[in-house]
Design an enzyme around this catalytic site. Structure first.
Site, short mmCIF file in Angstrom:
data_model
loop_
_atom_site.label_atom_id
_atom_site.label_comp_id
_atom_site.label_asym_id
_atom_site.label_seq_id
_atom_site.Cartn_x
_atom_site.Cartn_y
_atom_site.Cartn_z
N PHE A 49 -2.94 1.71 10.65
CA PHE A 49 -4.34 1.38 10.88
C PHE A 49 -4.82 0.15 10.11
CE2 PHE A 49 -3.99 6.07 11.29
CZ PHE A 49 -3.94 6.09 12.68
N CYS A 50 -3.96 -0.51 9.35
CA CYS A 50 -4.32 -1.80 8.76
C CYS A 50 -4.14 -2.87 9.83
CB CYS A 50 -3.43 -2.14 7.56
SG CYS A 50 -3.97 -1.39 6.03
N HIS A 51 -5.14 -3.73 9.95
CA HIS A 51 -5.08 -4.80 10.94
C HIS A 51 -4.28 -5.97 10.38
CE1 HIS A 51 -8.36 -2.37 12.20
NE2 HIS A 51 -8.83 -3.20 13.10
N MET A 86 -6.42 -3.79 0.88
CA MET A 86 -5.12 -3.13 1.09
C MET A 86 -3.98 -4.12 0.88
SD MET A 86 -5.84 -0.06 1.35
CE MET A 86 -4.14 0.42 1.47
N GLU A 87 -4.19 -5.36 1.27
CA GLU A 87 -3.18 -6.39 1.05
C GLU A 87 -2.99 -6.64 -0.45
OE1 GLU A 87 -4.16 -6.53 5.23
OE2 GLU A 87 -5.41 -6.36 3.45
N ASP A 101 12.69 -2.12 -10.22
CA ASP A 101 14.03 -2.26 -9.65
C ASP A 101 14.89 -3.25 -10.44
OD1 ASP A 101 16.05 -1.85 -7.51
OD2 ASP A 101 15.65 -3.98 -7.13
#
Length: 131
Positions: A49-51, A86-87, A101
Site C-alpha cells: 500500500f505504499c505508493h 515510510m521511505e 550484517d
C-alpha cells in the site's frame, strides 16, 4: 526525517573505531549508506500500500552518538500528495540492518533501535522537528 541507532558491545565499538569502521566485509558506513539509499527507492516494493514516489533527494548520515552507539539519520525529499516518512523509515532501518550484517562476525550482541520518525513537513500535518 527518520533515525535509527545501532548499539555495540564495548569491545566491538573499540575494535571498529581502531579499524576505521571497516569489518571483514568492507567499509561499514559507506555500505550502509548505499543500502539505505537503495531501500528508499524500493520502499513501494517492500511495504504493501505504499505508493511509488518520485524521490527528489535523500541524505543518510551515520556518526557516533556515544562511545558504543551509531546514530543513523535519513532525510528524504519529495514533492507529492503523500509524505515520504515510510521511505525515510525504510532507509534508516535498512542502513541499521546493513551495519549489523557488516559487523555480526564480531558479535551477535549488537542491538538495533529504536528506529523512529524524527520529523515530517508537508502533507496533512507536520510532525516533530525537521531540519
Amino acid at each position: 526525517v527518520a533515525g535509527s541507532r545501532v548499539r555495540f558491545p564495548e569491545a566491538v565499538a573499540t575494535r571498529l573505531r581502531a579499524q576505521g569502521m571497516a569489518s571483514a566485509k568492507g567499509a561499514v558506513i559507506d555500505t550502509a549508506i548505499i543500502a539505505g539509499t537503495m531501500a528508499i527507492k524500493r520502499t513501494a516494493e517492500l511495504i504493501p500500500f505504499c505508493h511509488p514516489l518520485p524521490i527528489d533527494g535523500c541524505r543518510i548520515g551515520i556518526d557516533w552518538a556515544d562511545a558504543r552507539t551509531l546514530a543513523i539519520r535519513c532525510e528524504v525529499r519529495c514533492v507529492h500528495r503523500t509524505g515520504v516518512e515510510m521511505e525515510a523509515l525504510t532507509g534508516a532501518s535498512v542502513a541499521a540492518l546493513t551495519v549489523y550484517d557488516m559487523c555480526k562476525a564480531l558479535s551477535h550482541a549488537i542491538v538495533i533501535g529504536p528506529t523512529r520518525l524524527l520529523g515530517k513537513r508537508g502533507g496533512k500535518r507536520d510532525v516533530g522537528e525537521v531540519g
